[in-house]
Design a protein around this motif. Structure first.
Motif, PDB file in Angstrom:
ATOM      1  N   GLY A   1       0.809  -1.211   0.000  1.00  0.00           N
ATOM      2  CA  GLY A   1       0.000   0.000   0.000  1.00  0.00           C
ATOM      3  C   GLY A   1       0.846   1.266   0.000  1.00  0.00           C
ATOM      4  N   LEU A   2       1.925   1.258   0.768  1.00  0.00           N
ATOM      5  CA  LEU A   2       2.825   2.413   0.789  1.00  0.00           C
ATOM      6  C   LEU A   2       3.501   2.611  -0.559  1.00  0.00           C
ATOM      7  CD1 LEU A   2       4.472   1.951   4.306  1.00  0.00           C
ATOM      8  CD2 LEU A   2       2.831   3.713   3.630  1.00  0.00           C
ATOM      9  N   ALA A   3       3.858   1.504  -1.202  1.00  0.00           N
ATOM     10  CA  ALA A   3       4.501   1.603  -2.513  1.00  0.00           C
ATOM     11  C   ALA A   3       3.569   2.252  -3.529  1.00  0.00           C
ATOM     12  CB  ALA A   3       4.931   0.210  -2.986  1.00  0.00           C
ATOM     13  N   VAL A   4       2.319   1.795  -3.543  1.00  0.00           N
ATOM     14  CA  VAL A   4       1.342   2.376  -4.475  1.00  0.00           C
ATOM     15  C   VAL A   4       1.076   3.835  -4.131  1.00  0.00           C
ATOM     16  CG1 VAL A   4      -1.040   2.235  -5.292  1.00  0.00           C
ATOM     17  CG2 VAL A   4       0.282   0.132  -4.932  1.00  0.00           C
ATOM     18  N   THR A   5       0.970   4.120  -2.835  1.00  0.00           N
ATOM     19  CA  THR A   5       0.731   5.506  -2.403  1.00  0.00           C
ATOM     20  C   THR A   5       1.869   6.422  -2.834  1.00  0.00           C
ATOM     21  OG1 THR A   5      -0.510   4.728  -0.472  1.00  0.00           O
ATOM     22  CG2 THR A   5       0.308   6.990  -0.404  1.00  0.00           C
ATOM     23  N   GLY A   6       3.107   5.941  -2.637  1.00  0.00           N
ATOM     24  CA  GLY A   6       4.263   6.735  -3.062  1.00  0.00           C
ATOM     25  C   GLY A   6       4.246   7.006  -4.552  1.00  0.00           C
ATOM     26  N   GLY A   7       3.891   5.986  -5.337  1.00  0.00           N
ATOM     27  CA  GLY A   7       3.812   6.166  -6.787  1.00  0.00           C
ATOM     28  C   GLY A   7       2.722   7.135  -7.185  1.00  0.00           C
ATOM     29  N   LEU A   8       1.584   7.048  -6.500  1.00  0.00           N
ATOM     30  CA  LEU A   8       0.475   7.950  -6.817  1.00  0.00           C
ATOM     31  C   LEU A   8       0.818   9.403  -6.485  1.00  0.00           C
ATOM     32  CD1 LEU A   8      -2.615   5.886  -5.613  1.00  0.00           C
ATOM     33  CD2 LEU A   8      -2.035   6.512  -7.975  1.00  0.00           C
ATOM     34  N   ILE A   9       1.496   9.617  -5.354  1.00  0.00           N
ATOM     35  CA  ILE A   9       1.870  10.982  -4.975  1.00  0.00           C
ATOM     36  C   ILE A   9       2.843  11.578  -5.983  1.00  0.00           C
ATOM     37  CG2 ILE A   9       3.103  12.359  -3.245  1.00  0.00           C
ATOM     38  CD1 ILE A   9       1.931  10.508  -1.122  1.00  0.00           C
ATOM     39  N   ALA A  10       3.853  10.787  -6.335  1.00  0.00           N
ATOM     40  CA  ALA A  10       4.831  11.263  -7.313  1.00  0.00           C
ATOM     41  C   ALA A  10       4.168  11.479  -8.674  1.00  0.00           C
ATOM     42  CB  ALA A  10       5.982  10.259  -7.427  1.00  0.00           C
ATOM     43  N   GLY A  11       3.305  10.533  -9.066  1.00  0.00           N
ATOM     44  CA  GLY A  11       2.641  10.655 -10.362  1.00  0.00           C
ATOM     45  C   GLY A  11       1.672  11.821 -10.410  1.00  0.00           C
ATOM     46  N   ALA A  12       1.006  12.086  -9.285  1.00  0.00           N
ATOM     47  CA  ALA A  12       0.057  13.191  -9.249  1.00  0.00           C
ATOM     48  C   ALA A  12       0.755  14.525  -9.473  1.00  0.00           C
ATOM     49  CB  ALA A  12      -0.687  13.191  -7.917  1.00  0.00           C
ATOM     50  N   MET A  13       1.914  14.697  -8.808  1.00  0.00           N
ATOM     51  CA  MET A  13       2.652  15.956  -8.982  1.00  0.00           C
ATOM     52  C   MET A  13       3.199  16.079 -10.401  1.00  0.00           C
ATOM     53  SD  MET A  13       5.760  17.585  -6.725  1.00  0.00           S
ATOM     54  CE  MET A  13       4.666  17.877  -5.334  1.00  0.00           C
ATOM     55  N   GLY A  14       3.793  14.980 -10.908  1.00  0.00           N
ATOM     56  CA  GLY A  14       4.337  15.006 -12.259  1.00  0.00           C
ATOM     57  C   GLY A  14       3.257  15.150 -13.308  1.00  0.00           C
ATOM     58  N   GLY A  15       2.120  14.437 -13.112  1.00  0.00           N
ATOM     59  CA  GLY A  15       1.024  14.510 -14.064  1.00  0.00           C
ATOM     60  C   GLY A  15       0.393  15.887 -14.106  1.00  0.00           C
ATOM     61  N   TRP A  16       0.274  16.520 -12.930  1.00  0.00           N
ATOM     62  CA  TRP A  16      -0.284  17.872 -12.891  1.00  0.00           C
ATOM     63  C   TRP A  16       0.570  18.840 -13.713  1.00  0.00           C
ATOM     64  CZ3 TRP A  16       1.999  22.270 -10.634  1.00  0.00           C
ATOM     65  CH2 TRP A  16       1.166  23.414 -10.588  1.00  0.00           C
ATOM     66  N   ARG A  17       1.902  18.673 -13.571  1.00  0.00           N
ATOM     67  CA  ARG A  17       2.784  19.561 -14.319  1.00  0.00           C
ATOM     68  C   ARG A  17       2.728  19.261 -15.808  1.00  0.00           C
ATOM     69  NH1 ARG A  17       8.720  21.551 -12.393  1.00  0.00           N
ATOM     70  NH2 ARG A  17       9.036  23.051 -14.068  1.00  0.00           N
ATOM     71  N   ALA A  18       2.637  17.981 -16.167  1.00  0.00           N
ATOM     72  CA  ALA A  18       2.591  17.612 -17.589  1.00  0.00           C
ATOM     73  C   ALA A  18       1.300  18.090 -18.247  1.00  0.00           C
ATOM     74  CB  ALA A  18       2.724  16.102 -17.729  1.00  0.00           C
ATOM     75  N   SER A  19       0.198  18.063 -17.488  1.00  0.00           N
ATOM     76  CA  SER A  19      -1.083  18.463 -18.070  1.00  0.00           C
ATOM     77  C   SER A  19      -1.136  19.959 -18.382  1.00  0.00           C
ATOM     78  CB  SER A  19      -2.217  18.082 -17.107  1.00  0.00           C
ATOM     79  OG  SER A  19      -2.119  18.825 -15.913  1.00  0.00           O
ATOM     80  N   ARG A  20      -0.282  20.753 -17.757  1.00  0.00           N
ATOM     81  CA  ARG A  20      -0.279  22.194 -17.970  1.00  0.00           C
ATOM     82  C   ARG A  20       0.554  22.614 -19.190  1.00  0.00           C
ATOM     83  NH1 ARG A  20      -1.798  25.399 -13.709  1.00  0.00           N
ATOM     84  NH2 ARG A  20      -0.184  26.930 -14.218  1.00  0.00           N
ATOM     85  N   MET A  21       1.269  21.666 -19.753  1.00  0.00           N
ATOM     86  CA  MET A  21       2.096  22.007 -20.917  1.00  0.00           C
ATOM     87  C   MET A  21       1.222  22.195 -22.160  1.00  0.00           C
ATOM     88  SD  MET A  21       5.399  19.537 -20.500  1.00  0.00           S
ATOM     89  CE  MET A  21       6.505  19.719 -19.100  1.00  0.00           C
ATOM     90  N   ARG A  22       1.708  23.126 -23.062  1.00  0.00           N
ATOM     91  CA  ARG A  22       0.985  23.404 -24.307  1.00  0.00           C
ATOM     92  C   ARG A  22       1.832  22.976 -25.507  1.00  0.00           C
ATOM     93  NH1 ARG A  22      -0.037  29.613 -23.630  1.00  0.00           N
ATOM     94  NH2 ARG A  22       2.183  29.392 -23.049  1.00  0.00           N
TER      95      ARG A  22
END
Length: 491
Positions: free
Chosen positions: A461-482
């Motif tokens: 569960g911690l492994a998945v949580t860590g991946g989700l947190i990292a992915g959420a931050m990275g994905g948020w930044r990627a979604s803002r690119m034009r």
């Protein structure tokens, strides 16, 4: 398409993926190690408490000893008959109840009738001090002007001595004395009709046999292995307590740790020796529901006044020594350290993922220019991060299992010192009496680090949580690119 692209991108950035996975792995491994050691501490403490409680015992009912009056004598005393022989052997046993004040045997039935009590049994804790040895009479000698003369005990007055001279001094007794051995041992009176609860429940009879329900008033005894070895007792041996002869029918070995009880007798015989007819010192209680022990304790205290009820939680608070220190370290410092390391690992993973997204401006801008919606780009980044997290989880579980296995193999020895829990305390045997034996009872416990399925599930569960947190931050930044960002980065 998602899987193919995911595999290709992770293959291109192996070093970055490995760094993120290792960071998460260290945090997860520390969590597994701390949880495993904490579980080992709980098991060790359980062994300590089991050696005092008795198997299946949830609490004990005792009565605190009252303060001695000014005219009462609390010290042992022995009276011997004076005899005229010059060398006389003497022997005497002093039998005393141990622990708190005695309780009426009728209270056992009253405790059994309380709500939430599955079973209750009474026991009597005694301490026997045996003094045996011999006196040797001295001889009175007197001196005279011309010589000396001796008598056998009478005083010579001043005047004519038997030798013809005049006595010039008072007679003086010379020689004589006493040589006594003192042997003190503990005795537990047990209810032979219910051996599953009480002092003998922590013992395993390895030679001979245990009591039967028909031996409620038989002159038979079960002897602890250590005491039997010291006194050279075996099955069939006999010994006397206050003139009553008992036959050893069994030799018992502690099933968990060293017992402080030397001799077990049927309760009625122990009551007769201790001049405590229809009295007990401890009532052992088994609750119907282990989750309702606190409620049962309150019920007994409310309905049976003047008694002290001691539970496992009460007794656990008296455990000190390196076991207590290590337990506190694992439960407080260890857990907070695990949280800090995990938080740092999650933050590092998120920052590294966000940094990797910044270096993939052209890639994500081109994908958007080709028609990828922002949610698809975000899904791609989150998917990569979850894979990194799962990889970190696998490595963390491997490291955590290795650390737990190492602790179990080394098996460091911890010391548990059992202090008085107050009000008579509890005890699996009366060696020193409930509440008194614990003050001097020190146990050596080997520490293990068992890993449960729950701990492994927590790591995943911690492994998945860590991946989700990292992915959420990275994905948020990627979604803002034009798409225009990608065109501006083309040289």
């Amino acid at each position: 398409m998602f899987g193919i692209y995911l595999k290709r991108e992770l293959g291109r950035r192996k070093k970055a993926a490995l760094v993120i996975a290792l960071g998460l792995a260290l945090g997860i491994a520390l969590v597994i190690t701390v949880n495993s050691v904490s579980a080992g501490m709980t098991q060790a403490q359980g062994k300590v408490l089991k050696s005092l409680y008795g198997l299946g015992t949830d609490m004990t009912v005792t009565k605190a000893r009252s303060a001695p009056t000014s005219n009462s004598s609390q010290g042992p005393n022995f009276k011997f008959d004076a005899k005229s022989s010059s060398k006389t052997s003497q022997s005497s046993d002093r039998v005393m109840t141990q622990g708190g004040q005695v309780l009426k045997s009728s209270l056992v039935a009253k405790v059994s009738a309380q709500k939430g009590v599955a079973n209750a049994v009474g026991a009597l804790s005694l301490n026997v001090t045996k003094v045996d040895g011999s006196f040797t009479q001295g001889k009175a000698q007197s001196s005279s002007g011309s010589g000396s003369s001796s008598g056998t005990g009478g005083q010579q007055g001043q005047g004519q001595a038997p030798g013809g001279g005049s006595s010039t001094g008072q007679p003086q007794v010379q020689g004589g004395g006493a040589n006594f051995n003192v042997n003190s041992y503990s005795v537990a009176g047990v209810d032979v009709t219910n051996l599953a609860l009480g002092p003998l429940s922590t013992m395993e009879v390895t030679s001979g046999k245990t009591f039967t329900s028909s031996q409620t008033n038989s002159k038979v005894a079960v002897v602890g292995k250590s005491y039997a070895k010291t006194k050279k007792y075996k099955v069939g041996s006999t010994f006397k307590v206050s003139g009553t002869k008992f036959t050893v029918i069994g030799i018992a070995t502690p099933s968990s740790s060293e017992s402080t009880t030397d001799v077990y007798l049927p309760l009625k015989q122990a009551q007769s020796l201790g001049d405590a007819k229809n009295e007990v010192t401890t009532i052992y209680v088994k609750a119907s529901d282990s989750q309702q022990i606190s409620a049962v304790k309150k019920q007994i205290q409310a309905n049976i006044s003047g008694t002290t009820v001691t539970t496992s939680a009460d007794l656990a608070s008296t455990v000190s020594g390196s076991l207590s220190t290590a337990s506190n370290l694992a439960s407080s410092v260890g857990k907070w350290l695990s949280i800090a390391v995990l938080a740092a690992a999650f933050l590092v993973a998120a920052l590294l993922t966000s940094s990797a997204v910044s270096r993939r401006v052209r890639e994500f801008g081109t994908l958007k220019a080709l028609g990828w919606p922002s949610r698809k780009v975000t899904r791609q980044v989150v998917g990569e991060s979850i894979v990194n997290g799962l990889l970190g989880g696998v490595l963390g579980i491997a490291l955590g299992l290795a650390a737990a296995y190492t602790v179990t193999m080394i098996s460091p020895t911890l010391t548990a010192q059992l202090g008085n829990s107050g009000g008579g305390g509890m005890g699996g045997g009366p060696g020193g009496g409930p509440g008194q034996q614990s003050a001097a009872n020190t146990l050596q416990i080997a520490l293990t680090a068992p890993v449960s399925a729950t701990t492994i599930a927590l790591a995943v569960g911690l492994a998945v949580t860590g991946g989700l947190i990292a992915g959420a931050m990275g994905g948020w930044r990627a979604s803002r690119m034009r798409p225009a960002d990608a065109l501006r980065s083309v040289s």
